[in-house]
Every structure is written in C-alpha cells, then in structure tokens.
Design an enzyme around this catalytic site. Structure first.
Site, PDB file in Angstrom:
ATOM      1  N   ASP A 198      43.072  65.514 108.417  1.00  0.00           N
ATOM      2  CA  ASP A 198      42.005  65.463 107.700  1.00  0.00           C
ATOM      3  C   ASP A 198      42.150  65.709 106.061  1.00  0.00           C
ATOM      4  OD1 ASP A 198      39.303  65.515 106.840  1.00  0.00           O
ATOM      5  OD2 ASP A 198      38.612  66.509 108.610  1.00  0.00           O
ATOM      6  N   ASP A 199      41.964  64.795 105.403  1.00  0.00           N
ATOM      7  CA  ASP A 199      42.294  64.859 103.801  1.00  0.00           C
ATOM      8  C   ASP A 199      43.485  65.319 103.495  1.00  0.00           C
ATOM      9  OD1 ASP A 199      39.446  64.560 103.956  1.00  0.00           O
ATOM     10  OD2 ASP A 199      38.852  66.513 102.903  1.00  0.00           O
ATOM     11  N   CYS A 203      35.963  60.575 105.395  1.00  0.00           N
ATOM     12  CA  CYS A 203      36.359  60.770 106.753  1.00  0.00           C
ATOM     13  C   CYS A 203      35.908  59.709 107.794  1.00  0.00           C
ATOM     14  CB  CYS A 203      35.993  61.957 107.013  1.00  0.00           C
ATOM     15  SG  CYS A 203      36.720  63.275 105.839  1.00  0.00           S
ATOM     16  N   HIS A 238      32.964  63.231 114.259  1.00  0.00           N
ATOM     17  CA  HIS A 238      32.434  62.594 113.087  1.00  0.00           C
ATOM     18  C   HIS A 238      31.944  61.128 113.055  1.00  0.00           C
ATOM     19  CE1 HIS A 238      32.720  63.095 108.538  1.00  0.00           C
ATOM     20  NE2 HIS A 238      31.615  63.514 108.870  1.00  0.00           N
ATOM     21  N   ASP A 298      43.063  60.512 107.634  1.00  0.00           N
ATOM     22  CA  ASP A 298      41.962  59.758 107.415  1.00  0.00           C
ATOM     23  C   ASP A 298      41.646  58.986 106.139  1.00  0.00           C
ATOM     24  OD1 ASP A 298      41.210  62.057 106.396  1.00  0.00           O
ATOM     25  OD2 ASP A 298      39.209  62.294 107.549  1.00  0.00           O
ATOM     26  N   ASN A 299      42.054  59.919 104.864  1.00  0.00           N
ATOM     27  CA  ASN A 299      41.854  59.529 103.938  1.00  0.00           C
ATOM     28  C   ASN A 299      42.829  60.436 102.748  1.00  0.00           C
ATOM     29  OD1 ASN A 299      38.809  60.858 104.378  1.00  0.00           O
ATOM     30  ND2 ASN A 299      40.141  61.955 102.883  1.00  0.00           N
TER      31      ASN A 299
END
Length: 526
Positions: free
Chosen positions: A42-43, A82, A145, A292-293
């Site tokens: 995540d991030d 996300c 999410h 995710d990003n």
C-alpha cells in the site's frame, strides 16, 4: 436386520464420478495446479527496495526474492490511487471499464471513503471467483477497498476467507460521532482499529503486520495439509499513512517510521517464502510482489516512501504515481536473477494467474491484462501500451520508451496553498501544473529511457517526436474506439452514512470525493 438395497450399476458409476469430482484433481491422479500468492503493498514506492537502489538496503528478503526470481523495473499500476488499482488487479480490467472511477470533476481521482456507496459490480468476474470455481481455496488478508456495503463483501466476490478491513486504518475516532473502522474475520466484525487492534499514532506501534503474517502462514499450512491449491491475496497497509510497525521493528530503520514498516513487511515476506520452502511447495507456488500505486509524497519524509528517479507520486499520472516495484518468484520455473523489461501492469496478474491455474480469461468482456508467462519463462517481450487514467480522463500513454501526456496536473492551487503537495521539491515548469492543462492536440512527449524523471519534453519539431506520436495516436484510437465505460461506482455518496442521520434524513446525491489527505475524517457506518 436392515434390508440391503441393490443399487443399479450405472447409478454406482455416476455416484463415483460425483465423488471424484468433489474430491478434486488429486483423486484422479492429476497434478495439482500451482498455488498463487499475490503480495500487494500500500503506497510503496518504486525506490523503496534495496534491489531498486534504495541506499540503506534494508530489504534483504525482497532483494533475495529478486535474486531468486525476476525483477520488472517497468511495471505499472492501473491507477495512481488505492481503490481503482485493486479493482483492476482483481478484474484484469481498467477502472474505466470496471466502474471504479468518478465523473465528478474533470480528471478527479476516485476512491472509496466511507460515504461512497458504490463498489465492485456483480457483473465483474473477479480472480478469486474464477479460481475458486477451479477448486482453489481463496483468502484475502488485509485491505479490501472495493466497497463498504454488504453486497460488496469479499466473500460475495469469490473469497472463502477474509481477515482485514474494508478500508485503511484511518483514525483514531471518538466512537461517539465517529466510530473507528472495523476489522472482519469472514462475515463477523471482530474489533476495530485503535481499539481491539491498537495503533499508537504517537509512536507508530502496532502488531497488525504480525497478525496479518500469522493469518497468511496459517492459511498456507492448512491448504498444504489438505492438499488443496490456494490463492492468497496478502494486501497489507502498514506503509499507508499513518504508518506503523511492531515494537521489534520500531527504530530499526535508517529511514524513520516508514522504513520500520518496510523492514517488517520485508521480514514477513521472508517468513512466507521460507515456509513455502519448508513445506516443499515453493516449486508449486507462484509469488508476485508489487504495490497498488506510488509512494504518497504528501506524507513524506517520515511517513512516505521513495519513488526513486521518477516524478511526483501517488494521485498523479507521472511515473512516480504509477510505476511500481515488482518481483516474480517461482523456483524451477522462473529463471533466477533475471530482469524483464516487459511493460507490465497490475492487471496482468489477473490473466497470468488464470493461465498458471490452467484457466482461460473470460471471453465475454475486454480483458486488459496480458499473460506474463512468456516474459517470465522465455524472456519474450510483448509490445503494448500503458494507459494512465485519472477518473474517467485518459491523462497519458506509454508505448515502448515514449510517454505522451494529454493532460497534466498534480493538485489544485487551493490544495497546494494549504500545504498539500503531490510533488514536493519537483516543480517543473509546464509539466507539474496546479491547473488542468490540456495537451491533447500537441501532447508533451518524453523518452523514459533517457529521461525517466519526465523533465525534458521532446521538441515538437523533431522526427523522434513525430514518429512516436503517430504510433501512440494509433494506440489511443484503437483503445477509445472499443472502449465501453462501466457504470461509475464512485460518484454517489450518502452523507447520512457519515453523520448518523436517521434513514431518509439525507438524500443520496452526487458529491465530489475529497482529496485523500482529508480521508481521516471518514469512518465506517454503524
């Protein structure tokens, strides 16, 4: 004495066939399909791993995973945020197709804070659904999410098991006007962040990653003992602000609290790979690690990662927002110590996983993900474009080494003046803009091989520009000619969900999702 009833021979054969089918491939003597383990961070930024050049080199297990497997330096998310990127991974389709976007405000990113009432449509065929139909045990650990309402629950979309939360660990809240977000085991809420699952925002201490690790290890052991193929989607969120780590890892990194979280994730990945080897199922388990990003630079430096040489970060369609770390690991199948320059996408994990399981992707819809096995097993490269969307707007396209920007902007002047900056210290005149700048008639064009930081646009008059633009224009035309956007899921919000008004007091209405830095104002409905 009970009478013995004679069963006709044809009935006995039919019963035997049904029992064998229920028992799975092992009963037929057929080889069991490979296990699939997808590790989604995540991030986490492209530059956060030692193997990608992070100078403190605090990720020995992920670096070893790369040394034993294959590195993808040109691997992309399908969105700089996300929620849409996770929808893309599990459907193999761009968010513009699967509905994980918004039409509210031009080129606005889309995600699911708690007041958004949309989610993953029933019409989408998710990877866990397809794998479960083929006999796989399926589990998600961590962040879902893809919608908060009951109809969007992971167990309604192909997962047998879930331990985690519908969203990230925002908070803490006062539990009066705003309750903390829930944590679920399957259908049951087993607690809330900051309560039964503590997170100390002052020190950053939390045992969540250790809990998520144990969930993964237990699931792997259970399926190995049952001789059942498994799909495990490990979607942890320790590197999403507010970042956290357990006590043994706090203060262990040269990179602050964010580095502590990365070190604990690295240690967890090492334990999972070691377990696969101990159980002698490493050679029958495909593992892929990515994010995710890009790293959220707004929370840097102490709570944000590194995007390496790339421009900007999360929420933007510059390389820093979309290019991700990526490692494939499958001993005795994927050659060790290799680097693939295939342009890859998070959507490719959908198609590749199905092919590994011996399945074909759905033929009744457009699937954007490619099968990466030719690249991983034979070193073959497939020419393909990468499309960069924000909301329902095509912002940019990469084809080969060239990238064309049709629109540029980072965040609004209003946000920027409030201290919200998605590109801190990276102001490039005419490129990193705080208004939505249109370049559709004369795109900004970069050669990512020579200029990965997107700092020096090619001359409009150059032959290189004209040749690259003609190829990219054709790819865009083909894409848009066949594009059928899905119903946007992230347009409609219900403020009644947020403020505890009785049913009917607030009407469903269209609303503009706030920029993510204010998401801590959101919470889960009671």
């Amino acid at each position: 004495m009970a009478a013995v009833v004679a069963v006709p021979r044809e009935w006995r054969l039919l019963l035997l066939l049904l029992l064998l089918r229920a028992a799975g491939p092992a009963a037929w003597g057929a080889p069991q399909p490979p296990n699939i383990l997808l590790l989604l961070m995540d991030d986490m930024g492209w530059g956060d791993l030692g193997v990608y050049g992070e100078p403190s080199r605090e990720t020995p297990n992920l670096d070893r995973m790369a040394a034993e497997g294959m590195l993808f330096p040109n691997f992309y998310s399908a969105s700089p945020l996300c929620s849409p990127s996770r929808a893309a991974l599990l459907t193999g389709r761009l968010p513009i197709r699967n509905g994980f976007y918004t039409t509210n405000a031009h080129a606005r990113n889309a995600y699911t804070p708690q007041e958004i009432v949309g989610g993953i449509p029933d019409s989408e065929r998710l990877l866990p659904t397809l794998l479960r139909e083929a006999g796989y045990a399926t589990k998600i650990v961590g962040k879902w999410h893809l919608g908060h309402q009951p109809q969007f629950h992971p167990l309604k979309h192909g997962f047998d098991e879930w331990f985690g939360s519908p969203n990230c660990h925002f908070g803490p809240y006062d539990n009066k006007a705003k309750p903390n977000l829930p944590v679920y085991r399957d259908w049951d809420m087993v607690g809330r962040f900051y309560e039964e699952f503590p997170i100390n925002v002052k020190t950053g201490e939390s045992n969540l990653t250790q809990i998520y690790l144990q969930e993964a290890l237990d699931f792997i052991r259970q399926q190995q003992a049952a001789e059942r193929p498994f799909f495990l989607y490990w979607a942890v969120d320790a590197t999403h602000a507010p970042v956290y780590a357990s006590r043994p890892f706090l203060g262990s990194s040269q990179r602050g609290r964010y580095g502590d979280a990365v070190r604990e994730i690295d240690d967890s990945v090492g334990k999972m790979l070691n377990l696969l080897q101990t159980l002698n199922i490493a050679e029958s388990t495909f593992v892929f690690f990515t994010s995710d990003n890009g790293a959220a630079l707004i929370s840097a430096p102490s709570q944000g990662g590194s995007n390496g040489p790339f421009l900007c970060g999360k929420q933007t369609t510059f390389e820093g927002g979309m290019r991700e770390p990526a490692i494939a690991w499958w001993p005795k199948h994927i050659p060790a110590g290799q680097v693939s320059h295939q342009l890859g996408s998070i959507m490719d994990l959908f198609t590749t996983s199905l092919v590994i399981a011996g399945l074909k992707p759905p033929s009744d819809r457009v699937i954007d993900g490619l099968d990466l096995l030719p690249a991983m097993l034979q070193g073959q490269l497939t020419d393909r474009p990468i499309f960069y969307y924000r909301g329902n707007t095509l912002m940019a396209v990469t084809l080969g080494q060239h990238k064309a920007h049709f629109w540029t902007w980072t965040n609004s002047w209003e946000e920027f003046r409030q201290g919200i900056d998605f590109c801190p210290g990276q102001n490039i005149s005419g490129v990193t803009t705080h208004t939505q700048e249109e370049h559709t008639k004369l795109p900004l064009l970069f050669h990512l091989g020579r200029d990965p930081g997107e700092r020096f646009p090619l001359s409009f008059a150059s032959a290189e520009y004209q040749d690259a633009l003609s190829r990219i224009t054709l790819a865009v035309q083909q894409h848009q000619d066949s594009l059928v956007p899905g119903q946007p899921q992230l347009n409609v919000c219900n403020q009644a969900v947020m403020n505890w008004a009785p049913p009917g007091c607030e009407k469903l209405g269209k609303c503009l999702p706030p920029p993510e830095p204010v998401l801590e104002k959101c919470y889960w409905p009671h």
